[in-house]
Design a protein around this motif. Structure first.
Motif, PDB file in Angstrom:
ATOM      1  N   ASP A  41       9.492 -18.175  -2.906  1.00 32.61           N
ATOM      2  CA  ASP A  41       8.338 -18.390  -2.157  1.00 32.61           C
ATOM      3  C   ASP A  41       7.671 -18.368  -2.926  1.00 32.61           C
ATOM      4  OD1 ASP A  41      10.734 -18.165   0.456  1.00 32.61           O
ATOM      5  OD2 ASP A  41       9.839 -15.254  -0.507  1.00 32.61           O
ATOM      6  N   LEU A  42       7.682 -18.434  -4.184  1.00 29.70           N
ATOM      7  CA  LEU A  42       6.149 -18.508  -4.998  1.00 29.70           C
ATOM      8  C   LEU A  42       5.936 -20.366  -5.326  1.00 29.70           C
ATOM      9  CD1 LEU A  42       7.822 -17.093  -8.252  1.00 29.70           C
ATOM     10  CD2 LEU A  42       6.295 -15.820  -6.416  1.00 29.70           C
ATOM     11  N   PRO A  43       4.705 -19.988  -5.278  1.00 31.29           N
ATOM     12  CA  PRO A  43       4.302 -21.260  -5.470  1.00 31.29           C
ATOM     13  C   PRO A  43       4.741 -22.443  -6.325  1.00 31.29           C
ATOM     14  CG  PRO A  43       2.660 -19.789  -5.409  1.00 31.29           C
ATOM     15  CD  PRO A  43       3.585 -18.747  -5.868  1.00 31.29           C
ATOM     16  N   PRO A  44       5.161 -23.577  -6.299  1.00 33.48           N
ATOM     17  CA  PRO A  44       5.333 -24.461  -6.983  1.00 33.48           C
ATOM     18  C   PRO A  44       5.318 -24.988  -8.793  1.00 33.48           C
ATOM     19  CG  PRO A  44       4.683 -26.034  -4.746  1.00 33.48           C
ATOM     20  CD  PRO A  44       4.362 -23.950  -4.725  1.00 33.48           C
ATOM     21  N   GLU A  45       3.363 -24.267  -8.851  1.00 34.58           N
ATOM     22  CA  GLU A  45       3.076 -24.862  -9.682  1.00 34.58           C
ATOM     23  C   GLU A  45       3.597 -23.323 -10.605  1.00 34.58           C
ATOM     24  OE1 GLU A  45       0.021 -22.969  -7.331  1.00 34.58           O
ATOM     25  OE2 GLU A  45       1.685 -24.627  -6.731  1.00 34.58           O
ATOM     26  N   LEU A  46       3.771 -22.243 -10.224  1.00 33.61           N
ATOM     27  CA  LEU A  46       3.873 -21.083 -10.350  1.00 33.61           C
ATOM     28  C   LEU A  46       5.690 -20.804 -11.077  1.00 33.61           C
ATOM     29  CD1 LEU A  46       3.987 -18.211 -12.043  1.00 33.61           C
ATOM     30  CD2 LEU A  46       4.140 -17.388  -9.862  1.00 33.61           C
ATOM     31  N   LEU A  47       6.750 -21.666 -10.265  1.00 30.04           N
ATOM     32  CA  LEU A  47       8.257 -21.750 -10.610  1.00 30.04           C
ATOM     33  C   LEU A  47       8.442 -22.956 -11.524  1.00 30.04           C
ATOM     34  CD1 LEU A  47       9.661 -22.423  -6.732  1.00 30.04           C
ATOM     35  CD2 LEU A  47       9.547 -20.515  -8.471  1.00 30.04           C
ATOM     36  N   VAL A  48       7.738 -24.093 -11.751  1.00 27.37           N
ATOM     37  CA  VAL A  48       7.236 -24.539 -13.287  1.00 27.37           C
ATOM     38  C   VAL A  48       7.176 -23.769 -14.067  1.00 27.37           C
ATOM     39  CG1 VAL A  48       6.313 -27.172 -13.927  1.00 27.37           C
ATOM     40  CG2 VAL A  48       6.658 -26.636 -12.057  1.00 27.37           C
ATOM     41  N   GLU A  49       6.173 -23.049 -13.798  1.00 29.05           N
ATOM     42  CA  GLU A  49       6.067 -22.129 -15.009  1.00 29.05           C
ATOM     43  C   GLU A  49       7.368 -21.903 -15.581  1.00 29.05           C
ATOM     44  OE1 GLU A  49       3.396 -21.669 -18.750  1.00 29.05           O
ATOM     45  OE2 GLU A  49       3.345 -23.530 -17.649  1.00 29.05           O
ATOM     46  N   ILE A  50       6.926 -21.333 -14.725  1.00 30.96           N
ATOM     47  CA  ILE A  50       8.896 -20.080 -14.868  1.00 30.96           C
ATOM     48  C   ILE A  50       9.900 -21.035 -15.321  1.00 30.96           C
ATOM     49  CG2 ILE A  50       9.849 -18.466 -13.803  1.00 30.96           C
ATOM     50  CD1 ILE A  50       8.314 -17.401 -12.495  1.00 30.96           C
ATOM     51  N   PHE A  51      10.176 -22.333 -14.884  1.00 30.10           N
ATOM     52  CA  PHE A  51      11.309 -22.259 -15.340  1.00 30.10           C
ATOM     53  C   PHE A  51      11.408 -23.731 -16.743  1.00 30.10           C
ATOM     54  CE2 PHE A  51      12.446 -24.184 -10.550  1.00 30.10           C
ATOM     55  CZ  PHE A  51      12.547 -22.811 -10.492  1.00 30.10           C
ATOM     56  N   ALA A  52       9.825 -23.571 -17.217  1.00 24.90           N
ATOM     57  CA  ALA A  52       9.936 -24.753 -18.495  1.00 24.90           C
ATOM     58  C   ALA A  52       9.764 -23.450 -19.107  1.00 24.90           C
ATOM     59  CB  ALA A  52       7.940 -24.820 -18.953  1.00 24.90           C
ATOM     60  N   SER A  53       9.931 -22.223 -19.454  1.00 28.74           N
ATOM     61  CA  SER A  53      10.120 -20.948 -20.237  1.00 28.74           C
ATOM     62  C   SER A  53      12.076 -21.072 -20.474  1.00 28.74           C
ATOM     63  CB  SER A  53       9.461 -19.754 -20.174  1.00 28.74           C
ATOM     64  OG  SER A  53       9.907 -19.488 -19.010  1.00 28.74           O
ATOM     65  N   VAL A  54      12.551 -21.309 -19.457  1.00 27.73           N
ATOM     66  CA  VAL A  54      13.870 -21.355 -19.863  1.00 27.73           C
ATOM     67  C   VAL A  54      14.803 -21.726 -20.367  1.00 27.73           C
ATOM     68  CG1 VAL A  54      16.268 -21.009 -18.097  1.00 27.73           C
ATOM     69  CG2 VAL A  54      14.149 -20.172 -16.748  1.00 27.73           C
ATOM     70  N   PRO A  55      15.901 -21.533 -20.920  1.00 27.41           N
ATOM     71  CA  PRO A  55      16.082 -22.652 -22.243  1.00 27.41           C
ATOM     72  C   PRO A  55      16.890 -23.627 -21.682  1.00 27.41           C
ATOM     73  CG  PRO A  55      16.913 -20.075 -22.745  1.00 27.41           C
ATOM     74  CD  PRO A  55      16.079 -20.476 -21.150  1.00 27.41           C
TER      75      PRO A  55
END
Length: 523
Positions: free
Chosen positions: A75-89
């Protein structure tokens, strides 16, 4: 049974998650309004009910809280998800892509993979370069960086007694294996030479290919096989790595390019090295295996920063050694070697418990005076070793014993080292009769220690440990005098920066030293 009021039923259902049709053991159900006594501490009862609601599971008559609305990651905004995924190995991102269509779509954003390429592999190429090549960061990560991640680091080739030094790094949109060669003899202070050995890059079809950069008429098609803590390379065009009849002139021109000298300036000594190179590559058929090595860990109390040094070794030219600290001892291990002392073997060992006070310059010129001082310490050390052997307390002394973790120097020698750093350098001259292959030896030194040097005949035959003196000149230079050989070797620090070369732990470094020593122990 006393009837429960509607209000009591609502309160009970909210705490116990049990409707009117389920049994409830709350006090409101067992007592009617007329039977209740005024609560002298209504706030305490309210807090008690809240605590029960938080900690009870809602079963077996125990209370549980009302369900609260939960926010899903989806349910999070796409731009926030992109930022979260970018910090995942990057190794975990494929699993995220399998969660749902939305995640899989978001993971196609190249900004995510660009950050992973930078944080994991320090790849900082701009988007324009990738557009020219027609590839994305995701493709660079998935088809180049991730598959070949295990060969990044510092390596030593298994080439008989000669060894070598290779640093495999991410270089632009390629992975390159750089060979590091010592400078031209006898200029030990000159920088290392760097030559590409192989290159891995993406083709127009977006597949990774290996190219051999060594030999004449290059580059050539190659192959890499990766194993744990080692890998092997092979060129598919072996004829460009050997000298066939009628190709001496062409091969000699390539050799001149390797040495960065005109062909007519190549000395007879270099031609002898050229013949030796021919023998090496004919013997190993250009299929070389590399074993991982690490730079030595450092400790604040080390009197000199450990690392790689270049040393002059007479007719064998300039060789690379690794200086490391092991409790009461410091050791120099050969990274490049020769038929006498192969790569992987220790060349000198310094006893940090026995510092030597050099005589004044007028007496130091006399080699006999220096020998007398060193041999007195040698006899003392021999007696100490005999005593340790009798008591069984000889840990870390023998050359063949397991090296101890680098936990810093013993307490009893830390203070002298700290004091020595404050001492003024003393004048140094090489004793008469001692050979030196470097024309400009340092004029001052800071401290000296008793040590032993490794000596052997051709073929690593009859190795011996002969006494000598270790001389610290400054942070980037030290030397060693072999008494019985009456020779002096000057060592100069390798100033090159190596990537992915740090040991994950002191224990891993010690294990690596034992491994490379075992490779040539039977030579």
């Amino acid at each position: 049974m006393v009837a429960v009021t509607q209000t009591g039923q609502e309160e009970c259902a909210g705490l116990c998650s049990a409707g009117p049709s389920r049994e409830c053991r709350c006090p409101q159900q067992q007592r009617g309004p007329a039977d209740r006594e005024p609560d002298p501490h209504p706030e305490e009862e309210h807090m008690k009910a809240d605590a029960e609601a938080l900690f009870c599971a809602g079963s077996r008559g125990m209370v549980s809280p009302k369900p609260t609305p939960r926010c899903s990651l989806q349910d999070l905004p796409p731009e926030l998800l992109v930022e979260i995924f970018a910090s995942v190995p990057g190794t975990d991102l494929p699993s995220l892509a399998q969660v749902c269509t939305k995640f899989r779509c978001l993971l196609s954003h190249d900004s995510i993979w660009r950050r992973r390429c930078w944080e994991e592999y320090s790849l900082g190429e701009n988007l324009q370069n990738l557009k020219v090549m027609g590839v994305s960061y995701r493709e660079v990560y998935a088809k180049l960086l991730h598959p070949y991640r295990h060969i990044l680091g510092l390596w030593q080739p298994q080439v008989g007694p000669f060894g070598g030094l290779l640093n495999v790094v991410v270089d632009g949109l390629c992975i390159i294996g750089w060979r590091y060669l010592p400078p031209h003899y006898p200029h030990v202070n000159d920088p290392m030479q760097r030559k590409p050995l192989f290159r891995i890059h993406l083709t127009e079809k977006k597949s990774a290919v290996v190219e051999c950069m060594y030999g004449h008429r290059g580059p050539h098609s190659g192959h890499i096989q990766m194993l744990k803590d080692k890998f092997s390379t092979q060129c598919n065009q072996k004829d460009h790595h050997s000298i066939s009849d009628g190709m001496q002139e062409e091969f000699g021109e390539w050799l001149g390019e390797e040495w960065e000298r005109p062909l007519e300036d190549i000395s007879q000594e270099h031609w002898e090295q050229f013949i030796l190179m021919k023998c090496i590559y004919n013997q190993y058929d250009n299929c070389l295996t590399y074993h991982r090595i690490y730079l030595p860990p450092s400790h604040p109390d080390d009197f000199i920063r450990p690392g790689l040094f270049k040393g002059t070794y007479n007719v064998n030219g300039i060789e690379i050694v690794m200086l490391s600290f092991h409790g009461k001892y410091a050791r120099a291990t050969k990274i490049t070697g020769d038929p006498n002392i192969p790569a992987g073997q220790q060349t000198i060992e310094i006893n940090l418990m026995h510092r030597i006070q050099l005589p004044v310059v007028q007496n130091l010129i006399n080699f006999k005076e220096l020998s007398r001082i060193v041999l007195e310490v040698h006899e003392q050390v021999s007696l100490e070793q005999q005593q340790e052997d009798r008591t069984g307390d000889s840990e870390g002394h023998s050359w063949q014993s397991p090296a101890q973790p680098n936990v810093g120097p013993p307490t009893e020698v830390r203070e002298p080292w700290a004091a020595a750093r404050q001492e003024q350098p003393v004048q140094f001259v090489l004793p008469l009769g001692v050979r030196s292959w470097d024309q400009e030896n340092p004029r001052t030194c800071r401290m000296c220690f008793y040590g032993v040097g490794h000596f052997a005949l051709y073929g690593f035959f009859n190795p011996q440990h002969i006494p000598g003196v270790f001389i610290l000149f400054d942070e980037d230079h030290f030397g060693f005098i072999w008494l019985e050989l009456t020779c002096f070797v000057l060592y100069s620090r390798v100033q090159a920066t190596f990537q992915n070369a740090e040991a994950p732990s002191p224990q891993a470094f010690e294990e690596m030293l034992k491994n490379i020593q075992s490779l040539t122990s039977g030579s």
